[in-house]
Scaffold this motif. Structure first.
Motif, mmCIF file in Angstrom:
data_model
loop_
_atom_site.group_PDB
_atom_site.id
_atom_site.type_symbol
_atom_site.label_atom_id
_atom_site.label_comp_id
_atom_site.label_asym_id
_atom_site.label_seq_id
_atom_site.Cartn_x
_atom_site.Cartn_y
_atom_site.Cartn_z
ATOM 1 N N THR A 195 -76.838 27.781 62.376
ATOM 2 C CA THR A 195 -78.219 28.061 62.469
ATOM 3 C C THR A 195 -78.585 28.158 64.004
ATOM 4 N N ALA A 196 -79.920 28.635 64.360
ATOM 5 C CA ALA A 196 -80.256 28.601 65.530
ATOM 6 C C ALA A 196 -80.918 27.293 65.904
ATOM 7 N N GLY A 197 -80.797 27.020 67.205
ATOM 8 C CA GLY A 197 -81.211 25.472 67.669
ATOM 9 C C GLY A 197 -81.104 25.108 69.049
ATOM 10 N N ILE A 198 -81.189 24.071 69.288
ATOM 11 C CA ILE A 198 -80.829 23.393 70.661
ATOM 12 C C ILE A 198 -79.867 22.352 70.644
ATOM 13 N N VAL A 199 -78.816 22.350 71.566
ATOM 14 C CA VAL A 199 -77.698 21.093 71.288
ATOM 15 C C VAL A 199 -78.552 20.034 71.940
ATOM 16 N N ALA A 200 -78.754 18.886 71.051
ATOM 17 C CA ALA A 200 -78.972 17.637 71.541
ATOM 18 C C ALA A 200 -78.154 16.757 71.905
ATOM 19 N N GLU A 201 -76.979 16.586 71.360
ATOM 20 C CA GLU A 201 -75.959 15.786 71.800
ATOM 21 C C GLU A 201 -74.676 16.601 71.820
ATOM 22 N N ARG A 202 -73.720 16.209 72.591
ATOM 23 C CA ARG A 202 -72.415 16.789 72.688
ATOM 24 C C ARG A 202 -71.370 15.625 72.594
ATOM 25 N N PHE A 203 -70.628 15.563 71.397
ATOM 26 C CA PHE A 203 -69.690 14.606 71.225
ATOM 27 C C PHE A 203 -68.155 15.010 71.394
ATOM 28 N N ALA A 204 -68.109 16.494 71.443
ATOM 29 C CA ALA A 204 -66.995 17.315 71.791
ATOM 30 C C ALA A 204 -65.989 17.216 72.789
ATOM 31 N N ARG A 205 -64.859 16.695 73.062
ATOM 32 C CA ARG A 205 -64.283 16.703 74.291
ATOM 33 C C ARG A 205 -62.741 17.267 73.994
ATOM 34 N N VAL A 206 -62.651 18.175 74.974
ATOM 35 C CA VAL A 206 -61.403 18.758 75.178
ATOM 36 C C VAL A 206 -60.211 17.895 75.152
ATOM 37 N N GLY A 207 -59.074 18.114 74.335
ATOM 38 C CA GLY A 207 -58.082 17.307 73.961
ATOM 39 C C GLY A 207 -58.022 16.211 72.968
ATOM 40 N N ASN A 208 -59.483 15.987 72.446
ATOM 41 C CA ASN A 208 -59.734 15.168 71.227
ATOM 42 C C ASN A 208 -59.236 15.958 69.856
ATOM 43 N N LEU A 209 -58.646 14.977 68.873
ATOM 44 C CA LEU A 209 -58.349 15.545 67.312
ATOM 45 C C LEU A 209 -59.772 15.832 66.824
ATOM 46 N N ALA A 210 -59.985 16.980 66.280
ATOM 47 C CA ALA A 210 -61.070 17.267 65.540
ATOM 48 C C ALA A 210 -61.156 16.612 64.228
ATOM 49 N N SER A 211 -62.090 16.287 63.460
ATOM 50 C CA SER A 211 -62.058 15.510 62.091
ATOM 51 C C SER A 211 -63.447 16.143 61.442
ATOM 52 N N ASP A 212 -63.328 16.332 59.950
ATOM 53 C CA ASP A 212 -64.418 16.628 59.153
ATOM 54 C C ASP A 212 -65.306 15.623 58.966
ATOM 55 N N ARG A 213 -65.105 14.351 59.578
ATOM 56 C CA ARG A 213 -66.065 13.481 59.125
ATOM 57 C C ARG A 213 -66.671 13.018 60.357
ATOM 58 N N ASP A 214 -66.407 13.507 61.643
ATOM 59 C CA ASP A 214 -66.899 12.961 62.814
ATOM 60 C C ASP A 214 -67.759 14.367 63.442
ATOM 61 N N PRO A 215 -69.016 14.289 63.732
ATOM 62 C CA PRO A 215 -69.705 15.363 64.384
ATOM 63 C C PRO A 215 -69.444 15.736 65.846
ATOM 64 N N LEU A 216 -69.234 17.222 66.009
ATOM 65 C CA LEU A 216 -69.040 17.520 67.499
ATOM 66 C C LEU A 216 -70.152 17.671 68.278
ATOM 67 N N PHE A 217 -71.241 17.850 67.432
ATOM 68 C CA PHE A 217 -72.645 17.969 68.154
ATOM 69 C C PHE A 217 -73.803 17.786 67.187
ATOM 70 N N SER A 218 -74.885 17.463 67.828
ATOM 71 C CA SER A 218 -76.146 17.231 66.910
ATOM 72 C C SER A 218 -77.046 18.196 67.541
ATOM 73 N N VAL A 219 -77.745 18.929 66.393
ATOM 74 C CA VAL A 219 -78.490 20.111 67.125
ATOM 75 C C VAL A 219 -79.854 20.222 66.390
ATOM 76 N N ILE A 220 -80.719 20.350 67.248
ATOM 77 C CA ILE A 220 -82.264 20.672 66.778
ATOM 78 C C ILE A 220 -82.629 21.783 66.281
ATOM 79 N N ARG A 221 -82.647 21.653 64.811
ATOM 80 C CA ARG A 221 -82.568 23.051 64.166
ATOM 81 C C ARG A 221 -83.919 23.725 64.481
ATOM 82 N N ASP A 222 -83.548 25.209 65.110
ATOM 83 C CA ASP A 222 -84.628 25.791 65.466
ATOM 84 C C ASP A 222 -85.425 25.312 66.726
#
Length: 399
Positions: A210-237
């Motif tokens: 959806t459209a929005g604004i990135v409020a928090e960024r948790f993603a870091r290059v080199g980390n392993l992604a998981s479907d249980r851990d968020p990469l970002f939190s986004v303020i919807r619209d």
């Protein structure tokens, strides 16, 4: 009654009065007290203006809907992060790229296995065609030998052999058909695995839902992604709201849609107008207050977590106001202003005050006067703090 002067003594009606001074000197004139200089002040008229009846409180800015975004593929390394905190995003925008090397290799292997399974289907189809041809020939021979047996031209054993041949051919056809079914199932299995791998490959690009604004960024290059851990939190619209609390005794005065004036003590230029979006149905039993959510207009100055002042407007009416600087708190706790009486005279006037009309410039704030003044009265502003009741003043124009 006569008066007799004896040197410095004056005898009047039997009363002796000492005159002082040498004989023949004139009596000294009485001293005139020195005038207290007038104090320079400025005046401001009592004005009639629209006044908003309001409830003042404070609140915290928060997102209307804070959406966590996680990868849908697990145990893949993050190769690229394309957005950061504060960035505006649009639907479908690629936010993170995951390592797809392993997935692509598995896809190539899956394609090869699918091709092999399809080849086995074709092989089994050829076997079926051959078995069906053999069956057809055996059935034709059986019919011919049955006719010969009816005429006594062949033995019963020979006819039995031909019947057995037909049964064997029929079994070969059934086996070939079963092999085809098995091979086709293998094709479907390989195709499903390939489809799943293709889906996983597409998920190596994490896209904005959806459209929005990135409020928090948790993603870091080199980390392993998981479907249980968020990469970002986004303020919807990008929509924010202000959460305030009011005592239960004031809740009946507040209605959904009521205007709310919002300002910041830390940034005087932040002056916004929102509206009451919702009133919580429950009251906190510990604080006896209810949460109220206020819609906020878009503003680049707003951030989640900010502490703001809010005034819920209940009604509007006309009232009398004076500059807030003219109102002085008296030692007994009352409020007063110095009202100009004309010429160079002022007098302390006790007043009953109402609300303060805030302004972006604190020096321009005005105070509502409920009692004590009339339209047309003028009060001292500059210099009021140095006056006493009855002081003389010199009126100077505003700077």
């Amino acid at each position: 009654m006569g008066a007799i002067a004896l040197g410095g003594i004056l005898l009047i009606g039997g009363i002796v009065v000492w005159r002082g001074g040498s004989p023949g000197e004139p009596a000294a004139a009485p001293e005139t007290p020195a005038l207290v200089p007038a104090k320079a002040v400025t005046l401001a008229p009592v004005q009639s203006q629209a006044i908003s009846r309001r409830l003042d409180t404070t609140g915290t800015v928060q997102a209307q809907d804070l959406l966590p975004i996680a990868a849908q593929a697990s145990n893949l390394q993050i190769q690229e992060v394309r957005v950061d905190e504060g960035d505006a995003i649009s639907p479908g925008q690629v936010l993170v790229v995951l390592d797809s090397t392993t997935i692509q290799a598995q896809i190539q292997q899956g394609k090869a296995q699918l091709a092999s399974a399809q080849a086995r289907v074709r092989q089994q189809q050829a076997s079926l065609a051959q078995a069906q041809a053999t069956l057809k020939e055996a059935q034709s021979n059986l019919q011919r030998f049955q006719a010969l047996a009816a005429d006594g031209a062949i033995s019963a054993q020979e006819l039995e052999t031909r019947s057995t041949t037909v049964l064997t051919a029929q079994e070969s056809v059934r086996l070939a058909q079963a092999n085809i079914t098995s091979a086709q199932a293998e094709v479907q299995s390989q195709q499903a695995q390939l489809n799943q791998l293709t889906i996983t490959l597409n998920r190596t690009q994490v896209k904005a839902p959806t459209a929005g604004i990135v409020a928090e960024r948790f993603a870091r290059v080199g980390n392993l992604a998981s479907d249980r851990d968020p990469l970002f939190s986004v303020i919807r619209d990008g929509l924010l709201e202000l959460e305030i609390s009011l005592p239960e005794t004031q809740l009946p005065q507040v209605k959904v849609g009521a205007r709310v004036n919002i300002r910041s003590d830390s940034d005087p230029s932040l002056q916004l107008q929102g509206s009451v979006a919702s009133i919580a149905p429950l009251v906190d039993p510990a604080t006896r207050q209810a949460r109220i959510k206020v819609n906020l207009p878009p503003s680049s100055k707003l951030r989640p977590g900010m502490f703001l002042q809010a005034a819920v407007v209940l009604s509007n009416q006309t009232g009398l106001t004076v500059p807030a600087a003219a109102v002085l708190t008296q030692p007994d706790g009352s409020n007063g202003v110095y009202r100009w009486l004309g010429s160079d005279q002022v007098a302390l006037q006790v007043v009953t005050v109402g609300q303060v009309m805030d302004s972006a410039d604190p020096t321009q704030a005005r105070m509502e006067i409920l009692q004590g003044l009339n339209p047309g009265d003028q009060v001292v502003v500059e210099g009021a703090g140095y006056l006493k009741d009855g002081d003389r003043v010199q009126i100077t124009p505003d700077p």
